[in-house]
Scaffold this motif. Structure first.
Motif, PDB file in Angstrom:
ATOM      1  N   GLY A   1       0.818  -1.211   0.000  1.00 26.15           N
ATOM      2  CA  GLY A   1       0.000   0.000   0.000  1.00 26.15           C
ATOM      3  C   GLY A   1       0.850   1.258   0.000  1.00 26.15           C
ATOM      4  N   MET A   2       1.864   1.271   0.842  1.00 32.33           N
ATOM      5  CA  MET A   2       2.744   2.438   0.911  1.00 32.33           C
ATOM      6  C   MET A   2       3.564   2.586  -0.363  1.00 32.33           C
ATOM      7  SD  MET A   2       4.071   2.741   4.813  1.00 32.33           S
ATOM      8  CE  MET A   2       4.847   4.292   4.370  1.00 32.33           C
TER       9      MET A   2
ATOM     10  N   MET B   1       2.527   6.389  -6.990  1.00 28.01           N
ATOM     11  CA  MET B   1       1.479   7.089  -7.731  1.00 28.01           C
ATOM     12  C   MET B   1       1.256   8.510  -7.232  1.00 28.01           C
ATOM     13  SD  MET B   1      -1.218   3.940  -8.352  1.00 28.01           S
ATOM     14  CE  MET B   1      -2.057   4.760  -9.707  1.00 28.01           C
ATOM     15  N   GLY B   2       2.165   8.975  -6.367  1.00 27.41           N
ATOM     16  CA  GLY B   2       2.096  10.355  -5.887  1.00 27.41           C
ATOM     17  C   GLY B   2       0.937  10.646  -4.959  1.00 27.41           C
ATOM     18  N   LEU B   3       0.489   9.643  -4.207  1.00 30.39           N
ATOM     19  CA  LEU B   3      -0.653   9.813  -3.304  1.00 30.39           C
ATOM     20  C   LEU B   3      -0.236  10.230  -1.897  1.00 30.39           C
ATOM     21  CD1 LEU B   3      -2.688   6.659  -4.407  1.00 30.39           C
ATOM     22  CD2 LEU B   3      -2.881   9.009  -5.256  1.00 30.39           C
TER      23      LEU B   3
ATOM     24  N   LEU C   1      -8.050   3.506  -0.837  1.00 32.63           N
ATOM     25  CA  LEU C   1      -9.282   3.920  -1.506  1.00 32.63           C
ATOM     26  C   LEU C   1      -9.720   5.312  -1.055  1.00 32.63           C
ATOM     27  CD1 LEU C   1     -11.517   3.077  -3.478  1.00 32.63           C
ATOM     28  CD2 LEU C   1     -12.728   2.053  -1.542  1.00 32.63           C
ATOM     29  N   ARG C   2      -9.396   5.661   0.175  1.00 28.38           N
ATOM     30  CA  ARG C   2      -9.776   6.994   0.680  1.00 28.38           C
ATOM     31  C   ARG C   2      -9.032   8.127  -0.023  1.00 28.38           C
ATOM     32  NH1 ARG C   2      -9.780   4.228   5.994  1.00 28.38           N
ATOM     33  NH2 ARG C   2     -11.977   3.856   6.494  1.00 28.38           N
ATOM     34  N   THR C   3      -7.981   7.795  -0.755  1.00 29.63           N
ATOM     35  CA  THR C   3      -7.283   8.823  -1.539  1.00 29.63           C
ATOM     36  C   THR C   3      -8.079   9.141  -2.800  1.00 29.63           C
ATOM     37  OG1 THR C   3      -5.993   7.260  -2.898  1.00 29.63           O
ATOM     38  CG2 THR C   3      -5.062   7.911  -0.755  1.00 29.63           C
ATOM     39  N   GLY C   4      -9.067   8.309  -3.112  1.00 33.50           N
ATOM     40  CA  GLY C   4      -9.863   8.495  -4.312  1.00 33.50           C
ATOM     41  C   GLY C   4      -9.310   7.781  -5.522  1.00 33.50           C
ATOM     42  N   ASN C   5      -8.198   7.073  -5.363  1.00 32.91           N
ATOM     43  CA  ASN C   5      -7.562   6.384  -6.480  1.00 32.91           C
ATOM     44  C   ASN C   5      -7.949   4.904  -6.440  1.00 32.91           C
ATOM     45  OD1 ASN C   5      -5.627   5.059  -8.213  1.00 32.91           O
ATOM     46  ND2 ASN C   5      -4.419   6.941  -8.145  1.00 32.91           N
ATOM     47  N   LYS C   6      -8.973   4.540  -7.197  1.00 36.34           N
ATOM     48  CA  LYS C   6      -9.469   3.164  -7.185  1.00 36.34           C
ATOM     49  C   LYS C   6      -8.475   2.154  -7.763  1.00 36.34           C
ATOM     50  CE  LYS C   6     -14.351   4.445  -7.124  1.00 36.34           C
ATOM     51  NZ  LYS C   6     -15.648   4.385  -7.839  1.00 36.34           N
ATOM     52  N   PRO C   7      -7.772   2.484  -8.862  1.00 35.81           N
ATOM     53  CA  PRO C   7      -6.771   1.525  -9.357  1.00 35.81           C
ATOM     54  C   PRO C   7      -5.678   1.226  -8.330  1.00 35.81           C
ATOM     55  CG  PRO C   7      -7.297   3.119 -11.060  1.00 35.81           C
ATOM     56  CD  PRO C   7      -7.942   3.606  -9.794  1.00 35.81           C
TER      57      PRO C   7
END
Length: 195
Positions: free
Chosen positions: A19-20, A26-28, A45-51
């Motif tokens: 995850g990290m 991906m710059g999250l 998922l809470r970052t809004g990035n579903k992929p």
């Protein structure tokens, strides 16, 4: 000695914080500073990035499955069971993150699928059904974890009852804060941002 070797291999595979790694690639940002601070797919998922969340889910499940399959291939079923528990521990308490890891749900499901695909699919089905109805990830995880030892018994896999019970108990311990929020009605729903 062989069991210890596969416990170590399983632990090291399980401790990879996908995850990290994915979030940073991906710059999250740092997942530990986002939402719940957890390193698992739900927090990604809470970052809004579903992929990114899907990739985290698959990789966290995959590392548990790989640990089981490797141990089974090279040694046998007893080593596979040891590797499963160790991979789960590795995810929850990774050496690379000062033993502060995730809650282990994806890795738990991955190890179950590899140990006995029927049992794993049953647990996944329970998770999905509860998620579709309640839309609360933690509740889905808790119910799936609680039913896993029952599935092991029902399928005649008595050799898997202890390891599935061990993982289920640890999942409940890791979800103490979630359980408290479930009881007072403040647990966030899937896809929502944690307040």
């Amino acid at each position: 000695m062989i069991a210890l070797i596969w416990a170590a291999i399983g632990y090291l595979l399980g401790s990879i914080p996908f995850g990290m790694v994915i979030a940073r690639a991906m710059g999250l940002g740092d997942l530990r500073q986002i939402g719940s601070g957890n390193i698992g797919a739900t927090n990604v998922l809470r970052t809004g990035n579903k992929p990114a969340a899907l990739a985290t889910l698959l990789l966290d499940a995959g590392k548990g499955a790989i640990a089981v399959l490797l141990a089974r291939y090279f040694v046998g079923e007893s080593a596979a069971i040891v590797a499963a528990g160790a991979a789960f521990l590795g995810h929850c308490f990774p050496v690379w993150l000062n033993f502060k890891g995730g809650k282990g749900v994806a890795t738990f499901l991955g190890t179950l699928i590899a140990l006995d695909w029927r049992m794993g699919l049953m647990a996944c089905a329970v998770w999905l059904l509860v998620a579709l109805i309640a839309r609360i990830s933690s509740l889905s995880a808790l119910i799936a974890a609680a039913t896993a030892p029952i599935f092991a018994w029902a399928l005649g896999r008595t050799d898997l009852i202890l390891v599935s019970l061990f993982m289920a108990v640890l999942i409940f311990i890791r979800h103490q804060a979630n359980i408290a929020r479930l009881l007072d009605g403040t647990e966030p729903r899937i896809g929502g941002k944690k307040k």
